[in-house]
Design a protein around this motif. Structure first.
Motif, PDB file in Angstrom:
ATOM      1  N   LEU A  77       0.938  -0.980  -0.149  1.00 13.64           N
ATOM      2  CA  LEU A  77       0.083  -0.508  -0.056  1.00 13.64           C
ATOM      3  C   LEU A  77       0.753   1.098   0.109  1.00 13.64           C
ATOM      4  O   LEU A  77       0.276   2.337   0.380  1.00 13.64           O
ATOM      5  CB  LEU A  77      -1.184  -0.235   1.373  1.00 13.64           C
ATOM      6  CG  LEU A  77      -1.456  -0.939   1.368  1.00 13.64           C
ATOM      7  CD1 LEU A  77      -2.748  -1.545   2.393  1.00 13.64           C
ATOM      8  CD2 LEU A  77      -2.810  -1.187  -0.164  1.00 13.64           C
ATOM      9  N   ARG A  78       1.970   0.926  -0.693  1.00 14.75           N
ATOM     10  CA  ARG A  78       3.085   2.548  -0.725  1.00 14.75           C
ATOM     11  C   ARG A  78       2.112   3.540  -1.679  1.00 14.75           C
ATOM     12  O   ARG A  78       2.965   4.919  -0.678  1.00 14.75           O
ATOM     13  CB  ARG A  78       4.268   1.728  -1.677  1.00 14.75           C
ATOM     14  CG  ARG A  78       5.262   2.982  -1.363  1.00 14.75           C
ATOM     15  CD  ARG A  78       5.615   3.838  -0.059  1.00 14.75           C
ATOM     16  NE  ARG A  78       6.216   4.938  -0.612  1.00 14.75           N
ATOM     17  CZ  ARG A  78       7.255   5.419   0.889  1.00 14.75           C
ATOM     18  NH1 ARG A  78       7.458   4.837   1.828  1.00 14.75           N
ATOM     19  NH2 ARG A  78       7.877   6.546   0.304  1.00 14.75           N
ATOM     20  N   HIS A  79       1.168   3.099  -1.950  1.00 16.71           N
ATOM     21  CA  HIS A  79       0.740   4.693  -3.033  1.00 16.71           C
ATOM     22  C   HIS A  79      -0.526   5.389  -1.820  1.00 16.71           C
ATOM     23  O   HIS A  79      -0.566   6.666  -2.087  1.00 16.71           O
ATOM     24  CB  HIS A  79      -0.013   4.087  -3.693  1.00 16.71           C
ATOM     25  CG  HIS A  79      -1.081   4.880  -4.522  1.00 16.71           C
ATOM     26  ND1 HIS A  79      -0.225   6.515  -5.358  1.00 16.71           N
ATOM     27  CD2 HIS A  79      -2.640   5.275  -4.887  1.00 16.71           C
ATOM     28  CE1 HIS A  79      -1.251   6.904  -6.312  1.00 16.71           C
ATOM     29  NE2 HIS A  79      -2.378   6.321  -5.240  1.00 16.71           N
ATOM     30  N   ILE A  80      -1.011   4.360  -1.000  1.00 14.81           N
ATOM     31  CA  ILE A  80      -1.399   5.445   0.177  1.00 14.81           C
ATOM     32  C   ILE A  80      -0.703   6.397   0.989  1.00 14.81           C
ATOM     33  O   ILE A  80      -1.240   7.467   1.478  1.00 14.81           O
ATOM     34  CB  ILE A  80      -1.817   4.243   0.635  1.00 14.81           C
ATOM     35  CG1 ILE A  80      -3.169   2.988  -0.134  1.00 14.81           C
ATOM     36  CG2 ILE A  80      -3.164   5.165   1.881  1.00 14.81           C
ATOM     37  CD1 ILE A  80      -3.835   3.635  -0.645  1.00 14.81           C
ATOM     38  N   GLU A  81       0.624   5.576   1.085  1.00 15.00           N
ATOM     39  CA  GLU A  81       1.988   6.464   2.148  1.00 15.00           C
ATOM     40  C   GLU A  81       1.477   7.816   1.584  1.00 15.00           C
ATOM     41  O   GLU A  81       1.618   8.471   1.653  1.00 15.00           O
ATOM     42  CB  GLU A  81       2.267   6.111   2.351  1.00 15.00           C
ATOM     43  CG  GLU A  81       2.619   4.520   2.873  1.00 15.00           C
ATOM     44  CD  GLU A  81       3.859   3.601   2.952  1.00 15.00           C
ATOM     45  OE1 GLU A  81       4.778   3.896   2.780  1.00 15.00           O
ATOM     46  OE2 GLU A  81       3.453   2.046   3.754  1.00 15.00           O
ATOM     47  N   ASP A  82       2.221   7.466  -0.297  1.00 16.74           N
ATOM     48  CA  ASP A  82       2.485   8.481  -0.619  1.00 16.74           C
ATOM     49  C   ASP A  82       0.954  10.050  -0.694  1.00 16.74           C
ATOM     50  O   ASP A  82       1.567  11.007  -0.580  1.00 16.74           O
ATOM     51  CB  ASP A  82       2.626   8.580  -2.672  1.00 16.74           C
ATOM     52  CG  ASP A  82       3.429   6.923  -2.460  1.00 16.74           C
ATOM     53  OD1 ASP A  82       5.137   7.584  -1.908  1.00 16.74           O
ATOM     54  OD2 ASP A  82       3.801   7.095  -3.567  1.00 16.74           O
ATOM     55  N   VAL A  83       0.392   9.524  -1.165  1.00 13.56           N
ATOM     56  CA  VAL A  83      -1.057  10.266  -0.995  1.00 13.56           C
ATOM     57  C   VAL A  83      -1.036  10.969   0.343  1.00 13.56           C
ATOM     58  O   VAL A  83      -1.474  11.660   0.090  1.00 13.56           O
ATOM     59  CB  VAL A  83      -2.638   9.263  -1.677  1.00 13.56           C
ATOM     60  CG1 VAL A  83      -3.824   9.630  -1.621  1.00 13.56           C
ATOM     61  CG2 VAL A  83      -2.267   8.715  -3.007  1.00 13.56           C
ATOM     62  N   LEU A  84      -1.105  10.198   1.610  1.00 12.71           N
ATOM     63  CA  LEU A  84      -0.658  10.568   2.637  1.00 12.71           C
ATOM     64  C   LEU A  84      -0.100  12.049   3.155  1.00 12.71           C
ATOM     65  O   LEU A  84      -0.165  12.243   3.852  1.00 12.71           O
ATOM     66  CB  LEU A  84      -1.457   9.885   3.358  1.00 12.71           C
ATOM     67  CG  LEU A  84      -2.892   9.208   3.416  1.00 12.71           C
ATOM     68  CD1 LEU A  84      -3.184   8.282   4.785  1.00 12.71           C
ATOM     69  CD2 LEU A  84      -3.814   9.921   4.039  1.00 12.71           C
ATOM     70  N   TYR A  85       0.708  11.532   2.745  1.00 14.97           N
ATOM     71  CA  TYR A  85       2.125  12.749   2.126  1.00 14.97           C
ATOM     72  C   TYR A  85       1.251  14.665   2.238  1.00 14.97           C
ATOM     73  O   TYR A  85       1.454  14.709   2.376  1.00 14.97           O
ATOM     74  CB  TYR A  85       3.086  12.698   0.774  1.00 14.97           C
ATOM     75  CG  TYR A  85       4.375  13.475   1.622  1.00 14.97           C
ATOM     76  CD1 TYR A  85       5.754  13.523   2.370  1.00 14.97           C
ATOM     77  CD2 TYR A  85       4.390  14.389   0.205  1.00 14.97           C
ATOM     78  CE1 TYR A  85       6.047  14.011   2.573  1.00 14.97           C
ATOM     79  CE2 TYR A  85       5.278  14.974   0.684  1.00 14.97           C
ATOM     80  CZ  TYR A  85       6.418  15.077   1.605  1.00 14.97           C
ATOM     81  OH  TYR A  85       7.560  16.374   1.685  1.00 14.97           O
ATOM     82  N   ASP A  86       0.789  14.295   0.726  1.00 12.88           N
ATOM     83  CA  ASP A  86      -0.199  15.292  -0.245  1.00 12.88           C
ATOM     84  C   ASP A  86      -1.602  15.266   0.448  1.00 12.88           C
ATOM     85  O   ASP A  86      -1.536  16.672   0.775  1.00 12.88           O
ATOM     86  CB  ASP A  86       0.530  15.727  -1.207  1.00 12.88           C
ATOM     87  CG  ASP A  86       0.904  14.695  -1.246  1.00 12.88           C
ATOM     88  OD1 ASP A  86       2.245  15.959  -1.145  1.00 12.88           O
ATOM     89  OD2 ASP A  86       1.830  14.927  -1.970  1.00 12.88           O
ATOM     90  N   HIS A  87      -2.055  14.857   1.431  1.00 13.25           N
ATOM     91  CA  HIS A  87      -3.737  14.869   1.549  1.00 13.25           C
ATOM     92  C   HIS A  87      -3.308  13.903   3.307  1.00 13.25           C
ATOM     93  O   HIS A  87      -3.076  13.594   4.234  1.00 13.25           O
ATOM     94  CB  HIS A  87      -4.677  13.984   0.678  1.00 13.25           C
ATOM     95  CG  HIS A  87      -4.332  14.763  -0.435  1.00 13.25           C
ATOM     96  ND1 HIS A  87      -3.484  14.863  -1.639  1.00 13.25           N
ATOM     97  CD2 HIS A  87      -4.830  16.078  -1.808  1.00 13.25           C
ATOM     98  CE1 HIS A  87      -3.804  14.980  -2.512  1.00 13.25           C
ATOM     99  NE2 HIS A  87      -4.110  15.621  -2.438  1.00 13.25           N
ATOM    100  N   GLU A  88      -4.898  14.725   4.311  1.00 19.47           N
ATOM    101  CA  GLU A  88      -5.469  14.314   4.832  1.00 19.47           C
ATOM    102  C   GLU A  88      -6.400  13.244   4.895  1.00 19.47           C
ATOM    103  O   GLU A  88      -5.832  12.195   6.192  1.00 19.47           O
ATOM    104  CB  GLU A  88      -6.314  15.344   5.766  1.00 19.47           C
ATOM    105  CG  GLU A  88      -5.450  16.648   5.726  1.00 19.47           C
ATOM    106  CD  GLU A  88      -5.907  17.330   6.363  1.00 19.47           C
ATOM    107  OE1 GLU A  88      -5.854  18.217   7.521  1.00 19.47           O
ATOM    108  OE2 GLU A  88      -6.568  18.871   5.736  1.00 19.47           O
ATOM    109  N   LEU A  89      -6.722  13.561   3.866  1.00 16.60           N
ATOM    110  CA  LEU A  89      -7.835  12.026   3.465  1.00 16.60           C
ATOM    111  C   LEU A  89      -8.003  11.101   2.538  1.00 16.60           C
ATOM    112  O   LEU A  89      -8.221  12.004   1.743  1.00 16.60           O
ATOM    113  CB  LEU A  89      -9.179  12.231   4.475  1.00 16.60           C
ATOM    114  CG  LEU A  89     -10.477  10.662   4.819  1.00 16.60           C
ATOM    115  CD1 LEU A  89     -10.116  10.076   5.138  1.00 16.60           C
ATOM    116  CD2 LEU A  89     -12.061  12.098   5.078  1.00 16.60           C
TER     117      LEU A  89
END
Length: 258
Positions: A141-153
């Motif tokens: 789920l590395r993509h989720i980590e990348d997404v949450l670097y720039d977003h909160e939810l």
């Protein structure tokens, strides 16, 4: 710049979903071994040691008062199933799909106090993923980590053009910020309204009310591969929602984990 060392991945289930929860735990630890799995058991603490032996953290809760387990209320969030029902096609599968009980509703909504408990343990900017118990994590789920670097939810949003936008809360990624902490505390406050009873769709209502109070929360719409009940090979997350659990592909994937 913060670095994700460990992310909490969590689900909630009662005894009726324990087989799915085992697969959730095993598949998550296999595909994302560096992260922490935390499951919440509802009124079935007898499974606590077994799940801890698999390598996850387990918390337990009980309903504060008896709840009816008879399926007699109709969900309003599955248009296709409702259409079949109203046309008189009431197979056992369709009935299972669209009817729920007060107890089942409690089990579904228990994720929100659990989210707030997790957020209390997390440091600022740490992240967690909240998933349905019948979720199978098939890929990292590395993509989720990348997404949450720039977003909160992040979650699967439906762009319907209507007021209701939060309708796929079965897989959510959350970064701890003052905004998300306030957002989910407000969701839980709404969910405890005694007038709401145990309405199946009340979590959708509560999330949208919270969004109206916190409109600046940074959102990201995840692609279907992160909550896929069509069970496509390329998807990272398979969902057992609706009738997907009866699909042979879903059953075969479950069998990989014993």
């Amino acid at each position: 710049m913060y670095i994700f060392i460990r992310m909490i991945i969590s689900a909630t289930a009662d005894a009726s979903y324990i087989d799915y929860l085992r697969v959730f735990v095993k598949s998550t630890l296999k595909t994302n071994p560096n992260h922490c799995v935390w499951v919440q058991l509802i009124d079935c603490s007898e499974y606590k040691q077994e799940l801890e032996d698999l390598g996850c953290y387990v918390s337990t809760i009980k309903p504060k008062f008896p709840l009816d387990k008879t399926r007699k209320f109709i969900k309003q969030d599955d248009a296709e199933a409702l259409s079949q029902y109203h046309r008189g096609v009431l197979t056992p599968e369709i009935r299972k799909q669209i009817f729920f009980s007060a107890y089942e509703c409690f089990c579904t909504h228990a994720r929100f106090p659990h989210i707030n408990r997790i957020l209390q343990y997390m440091d600022p900017d740490e992240c967690c993923i909240i998933a349905d118990a019948d979720t199978i994590i098939r890929k990292p789920l590395r993509h989720i980590e990348d997404v949450l670097y720039d977003h909160e939810l992040c979650m699967r949003f439906d762009n319907t053009g209507k007021d209701i936008e939060f309708v796929n809360e079965g897989f959510m990624g959350i970064r701890k910020t003052p905004t998300t902490t306030g957002f989910f505390a407000y969701v839980q406050k709404i969910m405890t309204d005694p007038q709401a009873g145990h309405d199946w769709d009340y979590d959708t209502y509560a999330l949208n009310k919270a969004y109206s109070k916190y409109p600046d929360i940074s959102l990201y719409k995840l692609p279907a591969k992160y909550k896929d009940n069509k069970l496509r090979d390329e998807s990272a997350v398979w969902s057992g929602s609706s009738l997907a659990k009866d699909n042979d592909r879903y059953k075969q994937e479950m069998a990989l984990y014993g």
